[in-house]
Design a protein around this motif. Structure first.
Motif, PDB file in Angstrom:
ATOM      1  N   THR A  26       1.560  10.389   2.481  1.00  0.00           N
ATOM      2  CA  THR A  26       2.216   9.859   0.997  1.00  0.00           C
ATOM      3  C   THR A  26       2.281   8.662   0.830  1.00  0.00           C
ATOM      4  O   THR A  26       2.657   8.336  -0.891  1.00  0.00           O
ATOM      5  CB  THR A  26       4.077  10.223   2.297  1.00  0.00           C
ATOM      6  N   LEU A  27       1.715   7.663   1.055  1.00  0.00           N
ATOM      7  CA  LEU A  27       2.177   6.429   0.892  1.00  0.00           C
ATOM      8  C   LEU A  27       0.868   6.864  -0.946  1.00  0.00           C
ATOM      9  O   LEU A  27       0.959   5.813  -1.757  1.00  0.00           O
ATOM     10  CB  LEU A  27       1.550   5.232   1.797  1.00  0.00           C
ATOM     11  N   THR A  28       0.162   7.220  -0.488  1.00  0.00           N
ATOM     12  CA  THR A  28      -1.185   7.358  -1.650  1.00  0.00           C
ATOM     13  C   THR A  28      -0.444   7.346  -3.521  1.00  0.00           C
ATOM     14  O   THR A  28      -0.954   7.095  -4.118  1.00  0.00           O
ATOM     15  CB  THR A  28      -2.425   7.892  -1.622  1.00  0.00           C
ATOM     16  N   ARG A  29       0.714   8.633  -3.306  1.00  0.00           N
ATOM     17  CA  ARG A  29       1.567   9.183  -3.859  1.00  0.00           C
ATOM     18  C   ARG A  29       2.489   7.976  -4.366  1.00  0.00           C
ATOM     19  O   ARG A  29       2.677   7.983  -5.412  1.00  0.00           O
ATOM     20  CB  ARG A  29       1.888  10.605  -4.067  1.00  0.00           C
ATOM     21  N   LEU A  30       3.316   7.671  -3.331  1.00  0.00           N
ATOM     22  CA  LEU A  30       4.604   7.022  -3.334  1.00  0.00           C
ATOM     23  C   LEU A  30       4.611   5.981  -4.056  1.00  0.00           C
ATOM     24  O   LEU A  30       4.662   5.472  -4.899  1.00  0.00           O
ATOM     25  CB  LEU A  30       5.290   6.692  -2.218  1.00  0.00           C
ATOM     26  N   GLY A  31       3.465   4.606  -3.741  1.00  0.00           N
ATOM     27  CA  GLY A  31       2.978   4.103  -4.113  1.00  0.00           C
ATOM     28  C   GLY A  31       2.872   3.653  -5.334  1.00  0.00           C
ATOM     29  O   GLY A  31       3.176   2.422  -6.170  1.00  0.00           O
ATOM     30  N   ARG A  32       2.232   4.812  -5.829  1.00  0.00           N
ATOM     31  CA  ARG A  32       1.921   4.470  -7.447  1.00  0.00           C
ATOM     32  C   ARG A  32       3.637   3.524  -8.520  1.00  0.00           C
ATOM     33  O   ARG A  32       3.727   3.433  -9.861  1.00  0.00           O
ATOM     34  CB  ARG A  32       1.773   5.321  -8.491  1.00  0.00           C
ATOM     35  N   ALA A  34      -4.992  -5.447 -13.395  1.00  0.00           N
ATOM     36  CA  ALA A  34      -3.097  -5.249 -13.123  1.00  0.00           C
ATOM     37  C   ALA A  34      -2.191  -4.444 -13.318  1.00  0.00           C
ATOM     38  O   ALA A  34      -1.150  -4.105 -12.669  1.00  0.00           O
ATOM     39  CB  ALA A  34      -2.459  -7.483 -13.394  1.00  0.00           C
ATOM     40  N   ARG A  35      -2.394  -3.575 -14.323  1.00  0.00           N
ATOM     41  CA  ARG A  35      -1.426  -2.807 -15.389  1.00  0.00           C
ATOM     42  C   ARG A  35      -1.273  -1.802 -14.084  1.00  0.00           C
ATOM     43  O   ARG A  35       0.301  -1.311 -14.331  1.00  0.00           O
ATOM     44  CB  ARG A  35      -2.316  -2.073 -16.557  1.00  0.00           C
ATOM     45  N   HIS A  36      -2.572  -1.437 -13.636  1.00  0.00           N
ATOM     46  CA  HIS A  36      -2.173  -0.149 -12.586  1.00  0.00           C
ATOM     47  C   HIS A  36      -3.016  -0.568 -11.011  1.00  0.00           C
ATOM     48  O   HIS A  36      -3.227   0.127 -10.340  1.00  0.00           O
ATOM     49  CB  HIS A  36      -3.895   0.688 -12.962  1.00  0.00           C
ATOM     50  N   LEU A  37      -1.788  -1.853 -10.721  1.00  0.00           N
ATOM     51  CA  LEU A  37      -2.485  -2.580  -9.173  1.00  0.00           C
ATOM     52  C   LEU A  37      -1.416  -1.242  -9.016  1.00  0.00           C
ATOM     53  O   LEU A  37      -2.387  -1.669  -7.116  1.00  0.00           O
ATOM     54  CB  LEU A  37      -1.862  -3.355  -9.636  1.00  0.00           C
ATOM     55  N   GLY A  38      -0.937  -1.456  -8.719  1.00  0.00           N
ATOM     56  CA  GLY A  38       0.264  -0.562  -7.947  1.00  0.00           C
ATOM     57  C   GLY A  38      -0.095   0.456  -7.144  1.00  0.00           C
ATOM     58  O   GLY A  38      -0.784   1.171  -5.708  1.00  0.00           O
ATOM     59  N   SER A  39      -0.609   1.773  -8.351  1.00  0.00           N
ATOM     60  CA  SER A  39      -1.659   2.697  -7.915  1.00  0.00           C
ATOM     61  C   SER A  39      -2.940   2.493  -7.399  1.00  0.00           C
ATOM     62  O   SER A  39      -3.084   2.994  -6.258  1.00  0.00           O
ATOM     63  CB  SER A  39      -2.089   3.464  -9.076  1.00  0.00           C
ATOM     64  N   ILE A  40      -3.600   1.637  -7.071  1.00  0.00           N
ATOM     65  CA  ILE A  40      -4.753   0.834  -6.867  1.00  0.00           C
ATOM     66  C   ILE A  40      -5.134   0.941  -5.279  1.00  0.00           C
ATOM     67  O   ILE A  40      -5.430   1.240  -4.297  1.00  0.00           O
ATOM     68  CB  ILE A  40      -5.451   0.128  -7.583  1.00  0.00           C
ATOM     69  N   ARG A  41      -3.826  -0.213  -4.716  1.00  0.00           N
ATOM     70  CA  ARG A  41      -3.362  -0.750  -4.246  1.00  0.00           C
ATOM     71  C   ARG A  41      -2.769   0.243  -2.708  1.00  0.00           C
ATOM     72  O   ARG A  41      -2.683  -0.250  -2.070  1.00  0.00           O
ATOM     73  CB  ARG A  41      -2.734  -1.861  -4.121  1.00  0.00           C
ATOM     74  N   ALA A  42      -1.909   0.938  -3.245  1.00  0.00           N
ATOM     75  CA  ALA A  42      -1.463   2.272  -3.196  1.00  0.00           C
ATOM     76  C   ALA A  42      -2.572   3.152  -1.861  1.00  0.00           C
ATOM     77  O   ALA A  42      -2.857   3.264  -0.787  1.00  0.00           O
ATOM     78  CB  ALA A  42      -0.500   3.179  -3.554  1.00  0.00           C
ATOM     79  N   VAL A  43      -3.959   3.238  -2.819  1.00  0.00           N
ATOM     80  CA  VAL A  43      -4.681   4.332  -1.816  1.00  0.00           C
ATOM     81  C   VAL A  43      -5.294   3.249  -1.024  1.00  0.00           C
ATOM     82  O   VAL A  43      -5.572   3.651   0.433  1.00  0.00           O
ATOM     83  CB  VAL A  43      -6.285   4.491  -2.811  1.00  0.00           C
ATOM     84  N   VAL A  44      -5.471   2.148  -0.739  1.00  0.00           N
ATOM     85  CA  VAL A  44      -5.972   0.885  -0.242  1.00  0.00           C
ATOM     86  C   VAL A  44      -5.236   0.514   1.455  1.00  0.00           C
ATOM     87  O   VAL A  44      -5.143   0.836   1.965  1.00  0.00           O
ATOM     88  CB  VAL A  44      -6.093  -0.951  -0.311  1.00  0.00           C
ATOM     89  N   ILE A  45      -4.003   0.115   1.186  1.00  0.00           N
ATOM     90  CA  ILE A  45      -2.664   0.358   2.049  1.00  0.00           C
ATOM     91  C   ILE A  45      -2.929   1.301   2.959  1.00  0.00           C
ATOM     92  O   ILE A  45      -2.386   1.692   3.924  1.00  0.00           O
ATOM     93  CB  ILE A  45      -1.423   0.454   1.815  1.00  0.00           C
TER      94      ILE A  45
END
Length: 406
Positions: free
Chosen positions: A64-70, A339-350
């Motif tokens: 779920t986090l891979t999508r919600l994190g965006r 940094a612009r798409h950092l949330g989406s990228i880090r969602a995959v990492v987390i």
């Protein structure tokens, strides 16, 4: 800029991220496991049954986090906090009120998603986006909330549960989240910070362009770096999950082993702060190859030594790598991908990190049941960690070029 000057000028933002990391506690394994005995007794679950429920909830939260994190890329920090923290409180209440295994699964899923996953994701993404020249220090100081929670919440939970029971403790957790955590974090983070240029003696570490998540996922270097970041949580969770078996196998006492956790916490704190300073001075890419060397040494010590002194040596080494990993995981991605798409990228990492904490104990448990000597498994993890460190050293020049540091 001195440390005191940095904290004085940025106290509200670093403090807000510190509190977000602090309140991840309710979704962390060490906190949930404090209720494990009562949960198994009341729901009639064996150790294996509860482990299966927990692993399933964790894996689903990672997916779920891979999508919600965006959402962090499209909403302000305060808007996301106002969504996530009430849902975290609801999860705590569900743990307290549930009487069925299905609702227990939902509660665990929500705790892992909104506690361990989203709260830390928001905090680290905010620090990565809001800070530039002092990003390493911002991430390291705010990440101290994780260690502070680990040191305080178990004691608080035991004391409160002694008065109101384990279910009452989860009600208290929900109340603390809504009445204390939410208003404080909103007050501190309602004004967002604009990144500043480097001070004298420090470099601005931001990628030359902003990558989209699709571009990052197609980048082979991303997967190599991600493998490095997965090693500490995979190894650490595996060792802690099977700690009773390890103690019995080596002939140690549980009290002696538990006493070594303090050394891990101290070394983790020191590594976080030291890594933050080094990142600001040299860049995350330059520091990255050294991150896994302490935990690799720890794994080899566990694999080949059963002496009584062993836990007091390998625990600090694990702490060094885990502390360094916490800081680098917040500072490296904006260096490489913007940094612009950092949330989406880090969602995959987390999500990948959460996934590794679910798979590690299960995989090693299966191998133990199959007769594979557990210390030998840990030693292999050490060898793999050395190989990953060598891989990062080999990729260092390419990554520096990618980050625009050469």
């Amino acid at each position: 800029m001195t440390v005191l000057a940095f904290l004085r000028e940025n106290a509200r933002w670093v403090g807000g991220a510190f509190l977000m990391n602090y309140f991840t506690a309710f979704g962390q394994t060490y906190f949930i496991s404090l209720s494990a005995g009562d949960i198994r007794a009341e729901y009639g679950l064996s150790h294996g049954d509860f482990g299966l429920v927990y692993m399933g909830a964790t894996l689903l939260s990672a997916a779920t986090l891979t999508r919600l994190g965006r959402i962090v890329d499209h909403r302000s920090v305060v808007q996301v906090v106002l969504l996530v923290m009430p849902l975290l409180a609801l999860a705590c209440l569900l743990m307290a009120l549930s009487r069925w295994v299905f609702l227990l699964f939902i509660a665990l899923y929500m705790l892992r998603l909104f506690g361990q996953g989203m709260m830390s994701h928001i905090a680290v993404t905010a620090m990565g986006r809001w800070f530039n020249a002092m990003r390493g220090r911002a991430v390291s100081f705010s990440s101290l909330g994780l260690q502070t929670a680990e040191a305080s919440f178990p004691l608080i939970f035991v004391a409160v549960s002694g008065l109101v029971g384990w279910r009452g403790s989860w009600v208290a957790a929900a109340a603390l989240t809504l009445a204390v955590g939410l208003p404080l974090i909103v007050a501190l983070m309602r004004v967002e910070r604009a990144p500043q240029s480097a001070a004298t003696g420090h470099k601005v570490q931001t990628a030359p362009r902003d990558w989209t998540r699709g571009e990052v996922l197609r980048d082979p270097l991303f997967w190599a770096i991600l493998a490095v970041f997965l090693a500490p949580p995979f190894i650490g969770t595996t060792i802690f999950f099977h700690q009773v078996y390890m103690v019995e196998l080596r002939g140690w006492t549980l009290e002696m082993f538990a006493g070594s956790f303090f050394l891990m916490s101290i070394s983790s704190l020191a590594a976080m702060l030291a890594t933050g300073v080094m990142v600001d001075r040299f860049s995350s890419v330059a520091v990255m190859p050294f991150m896994l060397l302490p935990i690799a040494a720890a794994c080899l010590i566990i694999g080949f030594s059963g002496a009584a002194w062993t836990p007091f040596v390998f625990m600090p080494l694990i702490g060094f790598s885990m502390g360094a990993s916490g800081t680098l995981n917040g500072s490296l991605w904006p260096e490489l991908y913007g940094a612009r798409h950092l949330g989406s990228i880090r969602a995959v990492v987390i999500a990948a990190i959460v996934f590794s904490t679910a798979v590690g104990p299960g995989l090693t448990g299966y191998l133990i049941d199959a007769g594979v000597f557990y210390p030998a498994q840990i030693a292999v993890m050490g060898i793999v960690s050395i190989a990953l460190a060598m891989l990062m050293a080999g990729l260092r020049r390419r990554l520096l070029k990618r980050a625009g540091a050469e």
